[in-house]
Enzyme design. Structure first.
Site, mmCIF file in Angstrom:
data_model
loop_
_atom_site.group_PDB
_atom_site.id
_atom_site.type_symbol
_atom_site.label_atom_id
_atom_site.label_comp_id
_atom_site.label_asym_id
_atom_site.label_seq_id
_atom_site.Cartn_x
_atom_site.Cartn_y
_atom_site.Cartn_z
ATOM 1 N N ASP A 187 -50.913 -18.094 6.035
ATOM 2 C CA ASP A 187 -52.068 -19.217 6.023
ATOM 3 C C ASP A 187 -53.216 -18.521 6.346
ATOM 4 O OD1 ASP A 187 -49.653 -20.217 7.168
ATOM 5 O OD2 ASP A 187 -51.234 -21.871 7.462
ATOM 6 N N GLY A 189 -47.956 -25.331 6.602
ATOM 7 C CA GLY A 189 -46.818 -25.226 5.843
ATOM 8 C C GLY A 189 -46.370 -26.792 6.452
ATOM 9 N N SER A 190 -44.669 -27.149 5.638
ATOM 10 C CA SER A 190 -44.354 -28.185 6.461
ATOM 11 C C SER A 190 -43.669 -28.701 7.986
ATOM 12 C CB SER A 190 -43.852 -29.054 5.437
ATOM 13 O OG SER A 190 -45.046 -29.404 4.262
ATOM 14 N N GLY A 191 -43.424 -29.815 8.663
ATOM 15 C CA GLY A 191 -42.375 -29.588 9.337
ATOM 16 C C GLY A 191 -42.560 -29.860 10.870
ATOM 17 N N HIS A 192 -44.447 -29.939 10.827
ATOM 18 C CA HIS A 192 -45.151 -29.608 12.119
ATOM 19 C C HIS A 192 -45.731 -31.585 12.093
ATOM 20 C CE1 HIS A 192 -44.893 -26.227 11.754
ATOM 21 N NE2 HIS A 192 -44.972 -25.932 11.069
ATOM 22 N N LYS A 226 -54.658 -21.884 11.192
ATOM 23 C CA LYS A 226 -54.092 -21.692 12.061
ATOM 24 C C LYS A 226 -53.753 -19.801 12.304
ATOM 25 C CE LYS A 226 -51.200 -23.992 11.572
ATOM 26 N NZ LYS A 226 -51.095 -25.054 10.246
ATOM 27 N N HIS A 278 -42.800 -22.301 14.535
ATOM 28 C CA HIS A 278 -41.929 -22.334 13.085
ATOM 29 C C HIS A 278 -40.175 -22.171 13.607
ATOM 30 C CE1 HIS A 278 -46.075 -21.518 12.051
ATOM 31 N NE2 HIS A 278 -45.427 -22.543 11.121
#
Lengths: 357, 208
Positions: A110, A54-57, A105, A219
């Site tokens: 995922d 996911g994005s945001g990391h 991960k 998250h």
């Protein structure tokens, strides 16, 4: 919600456009579907190292595409796994003829999406292995949960395996290295505040001014325990001790068996840290905590590792695997050999990590 | 009998109900997950809805497979591969069919649910969509075997699905992101079970 964004629906696209504009010499962003490859194209005869999530990391994973680290990264929606078609096309674009290693991960989405992607790529005749990273000691058992989450160790593994892939290590050996490094690593995270995804516009959990959340993932999900806030010394000590005193951990891995041509499950056990171990120490910001506070954490963490007879031979300090604007930090310790340290010191040239060249 | 038109209505209704409940599903997921379920399901089924007109010439199996591919490539998270697998397995069993009788409905549902169980490795009681899908698959199989009509079977399936959703509330999650909360996942309704119930309800409403 206060954020530097335009329309929440366009956040991923616009931020990737910004990355492309900033680093045309390093990366190439594909937009439909999203994946990021090295600007120079595939590395002939070398294993292609791919990750995604996911994005945001950020900077993980897109910021780690480049010489000495990843060959491709697949960004999903914020905090949402990317999809198999993205991963499949990224594998085709990055494949240099020596197979693909997906660093995955350990999150339910995922893992399932990367499995489907590996099946698709193998149907095209590309040799693919998936190695799952699960280093989060806040999760104690794998029987009643989806198992330990993949957190800080992912960054260190992408660096070390990236260096090995650059040196021409074959897929089988690289998979073994990746698995070993994961087994050698343990992490613990904590949060002072929650975070806000642009599409929701409100905090993912409520937390009082005098509270903290221990054992968080990346998250904005609540952690294992809610506590009254403490000093940095108390927090860093508790986190470090929980990593160093974490016992043996067993989980069932699922990897592709190239002789049987099917997924095979195996029980794999990690051994605890012991006196005399050399480690890479990684103190990470969840996004909202300043680097200065990370040094406060490092100070106490080193005192505790010294007391346990654990020697820090390399370190990494900063925001590398984040959860949007969340205030908080994580500590990762990874036991390393001299050969691993050489891989750590090898040149790396990516938007998010650069040294040695 | 379920006609092809009713299958297309089902998919359209599913999209509509997931759009209406986008915030609600995300709110459920905020409590015990990662606050994206409503958005992900909306994105996937909205795309399915936009492609329904392309399916006019296809048989039911091919339609369900096309839905699967759309969901796999647009939903993401865990729901993408799980719902994608449901429609892929269901579609594979329904290849070539222009309409579905009661037996076909039972076979279709069983194939889809077994696919989800294989991909996600969840069992009933783990606080997942399986807590709705498995009892519904069993109820459909039993009702059809007892000679109930497709319409009655689906009405009953909705009751079973609603009970399945309510039954997730006291459970401690053992799969998915909610499992990390342990005891703290209690007293929350599972978002995946909820979206599954909505899709089953949409099927029943489309058949009448």
């Amino acid at each position: 919600m206060k954020k530097l964004i335009n329309n929440p629906d366009n956040v991923i696209k616009e931020q990737l456009e910004g990355m492309q504009a900033a680093h045309p010499d390093l990366i190439k962003v594909n937009f439909e579907p999203y994946y990021i490859t090295r600007a120079g194209g595939p590395s002939k005869g070398k294993v292609a190292l791919i990750s995604g999530g996911g994005s945001g990391h950020e900077p993980m994973h897109g910021g780690f595409v480049g010489h000495g680290m990843l060959h491709a990264a697949c960004p999903g929606e914020i905090f949402t796994s990317p999809t198999p078609d993205q991963m499949h096309l990224a594998a085709k674009a990055a494949h240099g003829g020596a197979g693909v290693l997906n660093i995955v991960k350990n999150y339910t989405g995922d893992v399932m999406n990367f499995e489907m992607a590996a099946e698709l790529a193998m149907a095209d005749g590309i040799k693919v292995q998936n190695i799952v990273v699960d280093d989060d000691v806040a999760v104690k058992d794998s029987l009643y949960t989806a198992g330990r989450r993949g957190v800080g160790a992912t960054v260190l593994i992408e660096k070390l395996c990236g260096a090995a892939a650059e040196q021409g290590m074959d897929l089988e050996k690289l998979s073994d290295l990746c698995r070993t490094l994961n087994q050698n690593a343990r992490s613990m995270g904590m949060a002072l505040t929650s975070c806000i995804t642009p599409s929701n516009g409100s905090a993912s959990f409520e937390i009082g001014d005098d509270e903290m959340e221990i054992g968080i993932g990346i998250h904005g999900e609540p952690g294992i325990e809610r506590k009254k806030i403490a000093t940095v010394d108390e927090i860093a000590e508790e986190m470090t001790v929980s990593i160093l005193e974490d016992g043996a951990y067993t989980r069932t891995t699922k990897e592709w068996d190239f002789s049987k041509n099917e997924w095979v499950e195996k029980e794999v056990t990690d051994e605890p840290f012991k006196k005399g171990d050399n480690v890479i120490a990684f103190v990470n910001s969840m996004g909202g905590t300043p680097v200065s506070e990370l040094y406060g954490v490092y100070r106490k963490m080193k005192e505790v590792t010294d007391k346990h007879g654990i020697k820090i031979v390399r370190n990494l300090i900063g925001p590398y695997i984040t959860a949007l604007e969340m205030q908080g930090c994580s500590i990762t310790l990874m036991k390393v050999s001299d050969a691993h340290v050489k891989l750590w010191d090898a040149p790396v040239y990516t938007p998010g990590l650069k040294w040695g060249m | 009998m379920i006609t092809k038109q009713q299958v297309l209505d089902w998919l359209r209704k599913s999209s509509d109900v997931l759009e209406e409940n986008r915030q609600y599903l995300t709110k459920l997921d905020t409590a015990i997950g990662d606050a994206d379920h409503g958005n992900n399901m909306y994105r996937g089924f909205n795309k399915v809805k936009s492609q329904l007109d392309d399916h006019a010439d296809k048989d039911i199996g091919a339609i369900l497979k096309a839905v699967a591919m759309t969901l796999i490539s647009t939903v993401g998270g865990a729901s993408g591969p799980l719902y994608g697998t449901f429609f892929l397995q269901a579609g594979t069993k329904m290849a070539g069919k222009a309409e579905l009788d009661g037996d076909s409905l039972a076979v279709m549902f069983r194939a889809g649910v077994d696919g989800v169980k294989m991909r996600g490795k969840a069992q009933p009681g783990d606080k997942t969509m399986i807590d709705v899908l498995e009892p519904v698959a069993q109820a459909i199989e039993n009702d059809i075997k007892e000679g109930k009509s497709v319409s009655d079977t689906l009405h009953h399936a909705v009751e079973v699905a609603e009970k399945g959703v309510a039954d997730t509330i006291p459970l401690i999650a053992k799969k998915g992101r909610a499992s990390y909360l342990g005891e703290r996942s209690k007293d929350h309704q599972d978002p995946g079970a909820t979206s599954s119930m909505m899709i089953i309800k949409a099927l029943s409403e489309s058949v009448g």
